[in-house]
Design a protein around this motif. Structure first.
Motif, short mmCIF file in Angstrom:
data_model
loop_
_atom_site.label_atom_id
_atom_site.label_comp_id
_atom_site.label_asym_id
_atom_site.label_seq_id
_atom_site.Cartn_x
_atom_site.Cartn_y
_atom_site.Cartn_z
N PHE A 319 0.83 -1.21 0.00
CA PHE A 319 0.00 0.00 0.00
C PHE A 319 0.86 1.26 0.00
O PHE A 319 0.56 2.24 -0.69
N ASP A 320 1.94 1.25 0.79
CA ASP A 320 2.84 2.40 0.80
C ASP A 320 3.45 2.64 -0.58
O ASP A 320 3.56 3.79 -1.04
N CYS A 322 2.15 1.80 -3.46
CA CYS A 322 1.13 2.13 -4.47
C CYS A 322 0.25 3.31 -4.09
O CYS A 322 -0.71 3.62 -4.80
N ASP A 323 0.56 3.97 -2.97
CA ASP A 323 -0.22 5.12 -2.50
C ASP A 323 -1.67 4.76 -2.22
O ASP A 323 -2.59 5.51 -2.53
N VAL A 324 -1.87 3.60 -1.61
CA VAL A 324 -3.19 3.21 -1.13
C VAL A 324 -3.31 3.68 0.31
O VAL A 324 -2.46 3.38 1.15
N TRP A 325 -4.36 4.40 0.60
CA TRP A 325 -4.57 4.90 1.96
C TRP A 325 -5.21 3.79 2.79
O TRP A 325 -6.33 3.35 2.51
N ALA A 326 -4.52 3.37 3.83
CA ALA A 326 -5.01 2.27 4.66
C ALA A 326 -4.34 2.32 6.02
O ALA A 326 -3.27 2.92 6.18
N GLU A 327 -4.96 1.69 7.00
CA GLU A 327 -4.41 1.58 8.33
C GLU A 327 -4.63 0.17 8.86
O GLU A 327 -5.61 -0.50 8.50
N PRO A 328 -3.74 -0.31 9.73
CA PRO A 328 -3.97 -1.60 10.36
C PRO A 328 -5.12 -1.50 11.36
O PRO A 328 -5.30 -0.46 12.01
N VAL A 329 -5.90 -2.55 11.47
CA VAL A 329 -6.92 -2.63 12.52
C VAL A 329 -6.21 -3.16 13.76
O VAL A 329 -6.05 -4.37 13.94
N ASN A 330 -5.75 -2.27 14.59
CA ASN A 330 -4.88 -2.63 15.70
C ASN A 330 -5.65 -3.27 16.85
O ASN A 330 -6.76 -2.83 17.19
N THR A 331 -5.03 -4.24 17.48
CA THR A 331 -5.49 -4.73 18.76
C THR A 331 -4.93 -3.83 19.86
O THR A 331 -4.08 -2.97 19.60
N ILE A 332 -5.38 -4.03 21.08
CA ILE A 332 -4.82 -3.28 22.21
C ILE A 332 -3.31 -3.52 22.29
O ILE A 332 -2.53 -2.58 22.51
N GLU A 333 -2.89 -4.78 22.09
CA GLU A 333 -1.47 -5.09 22.14
C GLU A 333 -0.72 -4.34 21.04
O GLU A 333 0.40 -3.86 21.25
N ASP A 334 -1.33 -4.23 19.85
CA ASP A 334 -0.70 -3.49 18.75
C ASP A 334 -0.50 -2.02 19.11
O ASP A 334 0.56 -1.43 18.83
N VAL A 335 -1.53 -1.42 19.68
CA VAL A 335 -1.45 0.00 20.00
C VAL A 335 -0.31 0.29 20.97
O VAL A 335 0.44 1.26 20.83
N LEU A 336 -0.15 -0.58 21.96
CA LEU A 336 0.85 -0.33 23.01
C LEU A 336 2.28 -0.39 22.50
O LEU A 336 3.19 0.08 23.19
N VAL A 337 2.49 -0.97 21.31
CA VAL A 337 3.84 -1.00 20.74
C VAL A 337 3.90 -0.22 19.42
O VAL A 337 4.92 -0.26 18.73
N ASP A 338 2.84 0.49 19.08
CA ASP A 338 2.81 1.25 17.83
C ASP A 338 3.75 2.45 17.96
O ASP A 338 3.56 3.32 18.82
N GLU A 339 4.76 2.51 17.12
CA GLU A 339 5.75 3.58 17.23
C GLU A 339 5.12 4.95 17.04
O GLU A 339 5.59 5.95 17.62
N GLN A 340 4.05 5.05 16.25
CA GLN A 340 3.39 6.33 16.08
C GLN A 340 2.68 6.76 17.35
O GLN A 340 2.72 7.93 17.75
N PHE A 341 1.99 5.82 18.00
CA PHE A 341 1.31 6.10 19.26
C PHE A 341 2.32 6.59 20.30
O PHE A 341 2.08 7.57 21.00
N LEU A 342 3.46 5.93 20.37
CA LEU A 342 4.47 6.30 21.35
C LEU A 342 5.11 7.64 21.01
O LEU A 342 5.29 8.50 21.88
N ALA A 343 5.43 7.85 19.73
CA ALA A 343 6.08 9.09 19.33
C ALA A 343 5.16 10.29 19.49
O ALA A 343 5.61 11.41 19.77
N ALA A 344 3.86 10.07 19.32
CA ALA A 344 2.89 11.16 19.42
C ALA A 344 2.51 11.48 20.86
O ALA A 344 1.69 12.37 21.10
N GLY A 345 3.10 10.77 21.82
CA GLY A 345 2.85 11.08 23.22
C GLY A 345 1.66 10.37 23.80
O GLY A 345 1.05 10.87 24.77
#
Length: 406
Positions: A319-320, A322-345
């Motif tokens: 997707f990156d 081919c410029d397809v706009w998409a996001e992972p459907v994160n679990t709670i476990e995914d969110v807690l290690v998501d580098e964007q979540f952590l970097a964004a505070g």
């Protein structure tokens, strides 16, 4: 007050008295505390019932280890345990209100009236006070005094649960305190606006919100469509979505992605490239937006088969490219290690504890915000706060012996 550290937070110097239970009221005061206010949490002698809530531990979790759902709504506060049914207890609260800028409460209005803490009489005695009231259903109407947990007022009665229920399905359960915490942020913003108005007028005022009204505001698109066209939008079903570029798909590793290509014609060609089906651009079934909508079920079934061939990580890489706009459907476990979540505070450490907690969702460019301490033990600052109000050690011992404070 009471050893509050110095700083330049947005609400530094603002004193908030919280007389609230469970989540929506305490969460409002927690946001204000993160913004720098000094919050005195007035609790019954047995404590806020949220302290004792059971059943919120995942399987296998140890029986001990604190109460994270309480902690996130009560960090950075000072707890005072007071019997509000006693004359002396109400006198303590009256002295507190005399020093306060804001009162936050979500107690039901009849109970507040019995305690002499309804907004009319309280503002009459303390005209500079900002009185922040969270209710279940609002200040007027046949259910104004009804109990208003967010599962009922915000989730069920507002229309949210029904709007998310597919035909023939059962209403989904909400996650814990979703309505409470989101409404709390809104009411905290109302408090800030009322404090600004007080700077201009010299007078406080009532600022109120309700779980019911907050739920209906989140459904404003649906309600506005129904108002204008006389009928509601149908609940979305992924197998017949009008546009395949706004849909979720299961990948080979049983993880999901959500496509967010809202502009149907713009986002269709990149998706076609990504899945390797260039012929679909000229296929009369899929060449136009209206044709794709007419053949949605067939198209989505074909995409389902294609998505099942690769893992989610593989698809996100494609997707990156081919410029397809998409996001992972994160679990709670995914969110807690998501580098964007952590970097964004998204997480913040409670000072002095080494414990991470979820951050409130607003940042300020020039003034620091965030928790300054963990949630207090019941009555941990009773003596400190009473001393600040002018009570002597002997006075405090007399009140404690009489069961007025804890």
């Amino acid at each position: 007050m009471c050893g509050a550290p110095p700083g330049s937070r947005p609400l530094e110097g603002v004193v908030v008295v919280e007389i609230a239970l469970w989540v929506a009221g305490p969460a409002t005061a927690a946001v204000l505390a993160d913004w720098g206010a000094t919050v005195v949490k007035v609790e019954p002698l047995g404590g806020d019932p949220q302290r004792h809530l059971e059943g919120l531990r995942p399987p296998g979790a140890p029986a001990e280890g604190g109460n994270p759902t309480f902690d996130v709504s009560n960090r950075g506060k000072r707890s005072v345990a007071v019997d509000l049914k006693s004359d002396q207890g109400r006198e303590v609260v009256e002295k507190l209100l005399g020093q306060a800028d804001v009162l936050v409460t979500n107690m039901r209005m009849p109970a507040l009236a019995r305690l002499g803490l309804d907004h009319e009489s309280t503002l009459g005695r303390h005209p500079r006070l900002v009185y922040a009231l969270m209710t279940g259903y609002g200040l007027r109407g046949p259910h104004a005094d009804a109990p208003g947990y967010d599962t009922g007022a915000f989730w069920a009665r507002s229309g949210i649960a029904a709007s998310l229920t597919v035909p023939g399905g059962t209403p989904p359960f909400q996650r814990g305190a979703m309505g409470d915490r989101s409404a709390a942020v809104a009411l905290a913003g109302g408090v800030a606006a009322a404090l600004l108005a007080r700077e201009r007028t010299g007078r406080g005022q009532l600022v109120s919100s309700s779980l019911y009204r907050w739920g209906t505001y989140l459904l404003a698109s649906d309600l506005s469509i129904a108002l204008q066209f006389g009928a509601p939008m149908a609940t979305a079903r992924r197998d017949v979505m009008a546009s395949p570029t706004v849909n979720c798909y299961r990948c080979a590793d049983d993880r999901w992605v959500w496509l967010i290509g809202l502009e149907r014609d713009r986002h269709w060609p990149p998706l076609v490239r990504a899945v390797g089906r260039p012929s679909w651009l000229t296929d009369e079934r899929f060449a136009t937006s209206s044709a794709r909508q007419q053949h949605a079920q067939e198209l989505i079934a074909s995409l389902d088969a294609l998505f099942a061939e690769k893992s989610r990580a593989e698809w996100l890489t494609i997707f990156d490219e081919c410029d397809v706009w998409a996001e992972p459907v994160n679990t709670i476990e995914d969110v807690l290690v998501d580098e964007q979540f952590l970097a964004a505070g998204g997480l913040v450490e409670l000072p002095g504890t080494g414990t991470l907690t979820v951050n409130t969702p607003l940042d300020f460019g020039d003034t620091p915000v965030g928790p300054r301490a963990a949630a207090p033990a019941l009555g941990a600052q009773t003596e400190d706060v009473l001393s600040w109000l002018g009570y002597t050690p002997a006075d405090i011992e007399t009140l404690r012996s009489a069961g007025v404070v804890g």
